[in-house]
Scaffold this motif. Structure first.
Motif, PDB file in Angstrom:
ATOM      1  N   GLU A 417       2.629   0.620  -1.339  1.00  0.00           N
ATOM      2  CA  GLU A 417       3.303  -0.542  -1.909  1.00  0.00           C
ATOM      3  C   GLU A 417       4.537  -0.119  -2.693  1.00  0.00           C
ATOM      4  O   GLU A 417       5.562  -0.805  -2.680  1.00  0.00           O
ATOM      5  CB  GLU A 417       2.344  -1.331  -2.799  1.00  0.00           C
ATOM      6  CG  GLU A 417       2.884  -2.716  -3.127  1.00  0.00           C
ATOM      7  CD  GLU A 417       1.859  -3.623  -3.762  1.00  0.00           C
ATOM      8  OE1 GLU A 417       1.809  -4.808  -3.394  1.00  0.00           O
ATOM      9  OE2 GLU A 417       1.125  -3.159  -4.655  1.00  0.00           O
ATOM     10  N   MET A 418       4.484   1.006  -3.368  1.00  0.00           N
ATOM     11  CA  MET A 418       5.639   1.477  -4.120  1.00  0.00           C
ATOM     12  C   MET A 418       6.808   1.852  -3.209  1.00  0.00           C
ATOM     13  O   MET A 418       7.964   1.821  -3.639  1.00  0.00           O
ATOM     14  CB  MET A 418       5.257   2.693  -4.980  1.00  0.00           C
ATOM     15  CG  MET A 418       4.410   2.363  -6.189  1.00  0.00           C
ATOM     16  SD  MET A 418       4.135   3.796  -7.285  1.00  0.00           S
ATOM     17  CE  MET A 418       5.780   4.011  -7.988  1.00  0.00           C
ATOM     18  N   VAL A 424       9.302  -4.296  -3.406  1.00  0.00           N
ATOM     19  CA  VAL A 424       9.888  -3.845  -4.663  1.00  0.00           C
ATOM     20  C   VAL A 424      11.112  -4.698  -5.015  1.00  0.00           C
ATOM     21  O   VAL A 424      11.331  -5.041  -6.185  1.00  0.00           O
ATOM     22  CB  VAL A 424      10.247  -2.349  -4.595  1.00  0.00           C
ATOM     23  CG1 VAL A 424      11.005  -1.908  -5.840  1.00  0.00           C
ATOM     24  CG2 VAL A 424       8.982  -1.510  -4.439  1.00  0.00           C
ATOM     25  N   SER A 425      11.902  -5.066  -4.023  1.00  0.00           N
ATOM     26  CA  SER A 425      13.049  -5.939  -4.279  1.00  0.00           C
ATOM     27  C   SER A 425      12.595  -7.270  -4.855  1.00  0.00           C
ATOM     28  O   SER A 425      13.220  -7.808  -5.799  1.00  0.00           O
ATOM     29  CB  SER A 425      13.847  -6.173  -2.991  1.00  0.00           C
ATOM     30  OG  SER A 425      14.520  -5.006  -2.595  1.00  0.00           O
ATOM     31  N   ALA A 426      11.501  -7.821  -4.318  1.00  0.00           N
ATOM     32  CA  ALA A 426      10.980  -9.090  -4.828  1.00  0.00           C
ATOM     33  C   ALA A 426      10.516  -8.929  -6.280  1.00  0.00           C
ATOM     34  O   ALA A 426      10.743  -9.815  -7.119  1.00  0.00           O
ATOM     35  CB  ALA A 426       9.836  -9.575  -3.947  1.00  0.00           C
ATOM     36  N   PRO A 433       4.675  -7.925 -11.722  1.00  0.00           N
ATOM     37  CA  PRO A 433       4.145  -6.704 -11.098  1.00  0.00           C
ATOM     38  C   PRO A 433       3.559  -6.997  -9.726  1.00  0.00           C
ATOM     39  O   PRO A 433       3.146  -8.125  -9.435  1.00  0.00           O
ATOM     40  CB  PRO A 433       3.061  -6.261 -12.083  1.00  0.00           C
ATOM     41  CG  PRO A 433       2.651  -7.513 -12.781  1.00  0.00           C
ATOM     42  CD  PRO A 433       3.891  -8.341 -12.896  1.00  0.00           C
ATOM     43  N   LEU A 434       3.547  -6.008  -8.872  1.00  0.00           N
ATOM     44  CA  LEU A 434       2.895  -6.134  -7.578  1.00  0.00           C
ATOM     45  C   LEU A 434       1.394  -5.912  -7.748  1.00  0.00           C
ATOM     46  O   LEU A 434       0.891  -5.727  -8.852  1.00  0.00           O
ATOM     47  CB  LEU A 434       3.508  -5.147  -6.593  1.00  0.00           C
ATOM     48  CG  LEU A 434       4.965  -5.431  -6.210  1.00  0.00           C
ATOM     49  CD1 LEU A 434       5.472  -4.393  -5.222  1.00  0.00           C
ATOM     50  CD2 LEU A 434       5.132  -6.831  -5.629  1.00  0.00           C
ATOM     51  N   PRO A 484      -2.066 -10.093   3.568  1.00  0.00           N
ATOM     52  CA  PRO A 484      -0.793 -10.549   2.971  1.00  0.00           C
ATOM     53  C   PRO A 484       0.072  -9.416   2.425  1.00  0.00           C
ATOM     54  O   PRO A 484       1.264  -9.626   2.165  1.00  0.00           O
ATOM     55  CB  PRO A 484      -1.261 -11.467   1.826  1.00  0.00           C
ATOM     56  CG  PRO A 484      -2.632 -11.895   2.205  1.00  0.00           C
ATOM     57  CD  PRO A 484      -3.226 -10.706   2.910  1.00  0.00           C
ATOM     58  N   TYR A 485      -0.501  -8.225   2.294  1.00  0.00           N
ATOM     59  CA  TYR A 485       0.210  -7.135   1.624  1.00  0.00           C
ATOM     60  C   TYR A 485       0.450  -5.918   2.519  1.00  0.00           C
ATOM     61  O   TYR A 485       1.438  -5.201   2.335  1.00  0.00           O
ATOM     62  CB  TYR A 485      -0.571  -6.692   0.383  1.00  0.00           C
ATOM     63  CG  TYR A 485      -1.023  -7.848  -0.469  1.00  0.00           C
ATOM     64  CD1 TYR A 485      -0.143  -8.492  -1.326  1.00  0.00           C
ATOM     65  CD2 TYR A 485      -2.337  -8.317  -0.398  1.00  0.00           C
ATOM     66  CE1 TYR A 485      -0.544  -9.566  -2.104  1.00  0.00           C
ATOM     67  CE2 TYR A 485      -2.755  -9.385  -1.176  1.00  0.00           C
ATOM     68  CZ  TYR A 485      -1.866 -10.010  -2.025  1.00  0.00           C
ATOM     69  OH  TYR A 485      -2.275 -11.070  -2.775  1.00  0.00           O
ATOM     70  N   PHE A 486      -0.451  -5.674   3.466  1.00  0.00           N
ATOM     71  CA  PHE A 486      -0.332  -4.495   4.321  1.00  0.00           C
ATOM     72  C   PHE A 486      -0.629  -4.867   5.773  1.00  0.00           C
ATOM     73  O   PHE A 486      -1.423  -5.771   6.042  1.00  0.00           O
ATOM     74  CB  PHE A 486      -1.321  -3.399   3.893  1.00  0.00           C
ATOM     75  CG  PHE A 486      -1.103  -2.863   2.511  1.00  0.00           C
ATOM     76  CD1 PHE A 486      -0.170  -1.866   2.272  1.00  0.00           C
ATOM     77  CD2 PHE A 486      -1.834  -3.346   1.446  1.00  0.00           C
ATOM     78  CE1 PHE A 486       0.029  -1.373   0.994  1.00  0.00           C
ATOM     79  CE2 PHE A 486      -1.648  -2.860   0.163  1.00  0.00           C
ATOM     80  CZ  PHE A 486      -0.710  -1.871  -0.066  1.00  0.00           C
TER      81      PHE A 486
END
Length: 623
Positions: A417-418, A424-426, A433-434, A484-486
């Motif tokens: 995620e990093m 990261v732009s969002a 925080p993510l 939704p994330y990966f």
């Protein structure tokens, strides 16, 4: 190469005066020749770096360019310190048997074990770099067993489920390996190369990814104190120079039952923290019960092992006893895939362990295989100038059992995620925080991209990282909680990953088996881990790889340093080249063999009823 004065200083400081007298005249006789050769070799060295590192820079080679300038960034100073420390380490190299034995006695407080002469002869014949401190891990691992009865240790070692057994100079693997990875066979083949010179000895193997022995700090300290109180250099004429053997151990009576300790399960953090000193920050920090909350990062974090936000002491950064926040930031302490832990000291050998574990370390079996998944094959990447200016990572979402309730706390998820530029732009745009991390604080990691809010935009073109398997639990969840994330990405073979300049390396279920491959490549490894390995005492952070904190809060700033200007790029290239060059000298199969060989000499001695008097003293008898 040592000059005449340094040779004289070196000899004068030897602990044994008889060796000093014996070698004084011969060393002085060779001093002038050595000095002349050193000048010649220095010239060769400067112009034979990997891919001709110093060529094309005219008089502004790396050292002139770097060392003569002000240290504008903390990493500048860390690289300088690492280089100086490594030079000091190399000055302690032993080139002949009397010196190696004398240094052993000075550092260990005992005579070397029987068989030391054959071990050292093999080292010299195979161009090994012998520095006594390279083997400190062996003595830390074996020390507690001096506090147990030798027969007890020998019997427990011989009756384990998976054992590399040496009898009569021949090594065999004992244990049912059907359907298992070939680690036992690989370790057996390694030991077999030294077996003709080894005493009868058993090496019981931990076949799990996870470490299995955590003795409470009070108990292990008591055992180590017994070892310390029993140390002495026995009079030469009283020393026993041959092992007793294991005939009594092998002659088991009818009805003999192999010993098995009680295996504990539950919270691994609660098991692990009992191995910490009573006054350590983690000892009284209870395990986290609810992982559904986002991970918590330490605030006002300024540990003694860091220098202005960057890792200075890599041993300390691996120690969970100093970092209670790791209970919520590393899969080992959240939900390991398998766990079966003994609080009693039983002899086990394995490829990695935590600082609180009590296994004896050997080189990971993955380092012994030719499988390109771990080694990258025969290629090690293009020259630095031909590399892609970016960072790459591929792997599976391991680290433990990640599921809906806990996945945000896993280290590999945090890394991916990093390195997701879009995410990261969002975060930079809305300040929230993510799922797995928060942006590092500007007061500590202040650099232009961070201040300008352009880290995400930079990562979009700079980073290529993703999971090839999400390993969701349960399997029938279809990964709905993480979609939704990966998402899965296509794999990139190791040999193709070497086309990038930067390669992060983080733990999976235990240690990362790719670190040796990364070190031997032409790329720069950026390493974070909580797991100790056999080679730790021979690698220098900031000289052979770039160390990273296990929170990863320093990742962006490390990458910014190496990419912001020519100086940073030269530093990255220098570390990548130094790591590759040094790894090719001290991480060879021969070096792994020598490490295991010496470990087994020490373990055979601690299992011997006459262990206090066992030793190698031929070098003293010749004086």
């Amino acid at each position: 190469m040592l000059g005449p004065q340094r040779i004289r200083d070196w000899v004068t400081n030897l602990p044994d005066s008889r060796i000093r007298f014996l070698r004084w005249q011969s060393i002085l006789g060779y001093a002038v020749i050595t000095f002349v050769i050193s000048l010649a070799l220095s010239g060769i060295f400067l112009f034979s770096r990997p891919e001709g590192f110093l060529r094309g820079h005219g008089s502004s080679n790396y050292f002139e360019y770097f060392w003569n300038q002000t240290a504008d960034h903390p990493i500048d100073q860390l690289i300088r310190d690492a280089y100086a420390d490594h030079q000091k380490l190399l000055s302690q190299q032993s080139f002949d048997l009397p010196v190696a034995a004398a240094r052993y006695r000075a550092r260990r407080g005992r005579h070397p074990p029987p068989g030391f002469e054959a071990w050292f002869r093999y080292a010299i014949e195979h161009d090994a770099i012998v520095v006594e401190s390279f083997f400190d891990r062996i003595y830390a691992d074996v020390a507690p067993f001096w506090g147990l009865e030798p027969r007890t240790t020998a019997e427990r070692a011989s009756t384990w489920d998976y054992v590399v057994r040496v009898r009569g100079g021949i090594a065999t693997g004992v244990g049912n390996t059907a359907g298992k990875v070939p680690w036992l066979q690989l370790w057996t083949a390694l030991v077999a190369e030294a077996a003709p010179w080894l005493p009868d000895v058993d090496m019981p193997i931990n076949d799990m990814d996870e470490s299995r022995v955590i003795v409470p700090w009070e108990d292990i300290t008591s055992l180590v104190q017994r070892e310390l109180s029993a140390r002495f250099v026995a009079p030469v004429d009283e020393v026993i120079t041959e092992y007793s053997g294991l005939a009594a151990t092998d002659a088991k009576p009818d009805g003999f039952e192999p010993y098995r300790p009680q295996w504990h399960r539950g919270s691994y953090w609660d098991l692990a923290r009992v191995g910490c000193p009573p006054d350590s920050p983690a000892r009284n920090a209870a395990a986290i019960e609810n992982f559904e909350e986002r991970p918590v990062f330490p605030q006002e974090w300024n540990p003694t092992y860091s220098y202005e936000g960057y890792v200075r002491n890599f041993t300390a950064v691996m120690d969970p006893c100093l970092q209670p926040h790791l209970r919520g930031l590393h899969g080992t302490f959240i939900e390991p895939l398998s766990m079966s832990t003994s609080k009693e000291l039983v002899p086990l050998f394995g490829g990695c362990k935590l600082s609180v574990n009590n296994e004896m370390l050997i080189p990971g079996a993955m380092y012994l295989t030719e499988d390109p998944i771990y080694s990258g094959g025969d290629t090690h990447g293009p020259s630095w100038s031909q590399k892609l200016d970016g960072i790459v990572w591929r792997g599976v979402a391991s680290g433990g059992r990640n599921k809906k309730e806990n996945w945000t706390h896993f280290q590999r998820h945090r890394l991916i995620e990093m390195l997701n530029g879009t995410a990261v732009s969002a975060m930079e745009a809305n300040g929230a925080p993510l799922m797995t991390f928060e942006m590092p604080p500007i007061p500590k990691y202040d650099f232009p991209r961070r201040r300008e809010g352009t880290v995400g935009a930079w990562l979009e073109r700079f980073a290529d990282a993703g999971f090839v398997d999400l390993l969701c639990f349960p399997a029938d969840s279809n990964c709905t909680y993480i979609q939704p994330y990966f998402s899965k990405v296509a794999g990139v073979p190791m040999k193709d990953q070497y086309a990038y300049k930067f390669m992060p390396d983080v733990d999976g279920n235990s240690f990362s088996a790719r670190f040796r491959g990364f070190l031997l490549s032409t790329s720069l490894p950026i390493k974070a881990t909580i797991y100790a390995e056999w080679h730790d005492d021979r690698l220098m952070p900031w000289l052979h790889f770039a160390p990273m904190d296990n929170t990863f809060q320093d990742l962006y700033s490390i990458l910014d340093y190496f990419t912001r200007d020519k100086r940073g790029d030269m530093s990255a290239r220098f570390i990548a080249d130094e790591g590759r060059s040094w790894g090719a000298k001290v991480l060879r199969r021969e070096d792994m063999l020598l490490y295991v060989w010496r470990l087994l000499l020490e373990f055979a001695r601690v299992c011997d009823e006459k262990r206090e008097m066992l030793g190698f003293v031929d070098d003293l008898k010749r004086v």
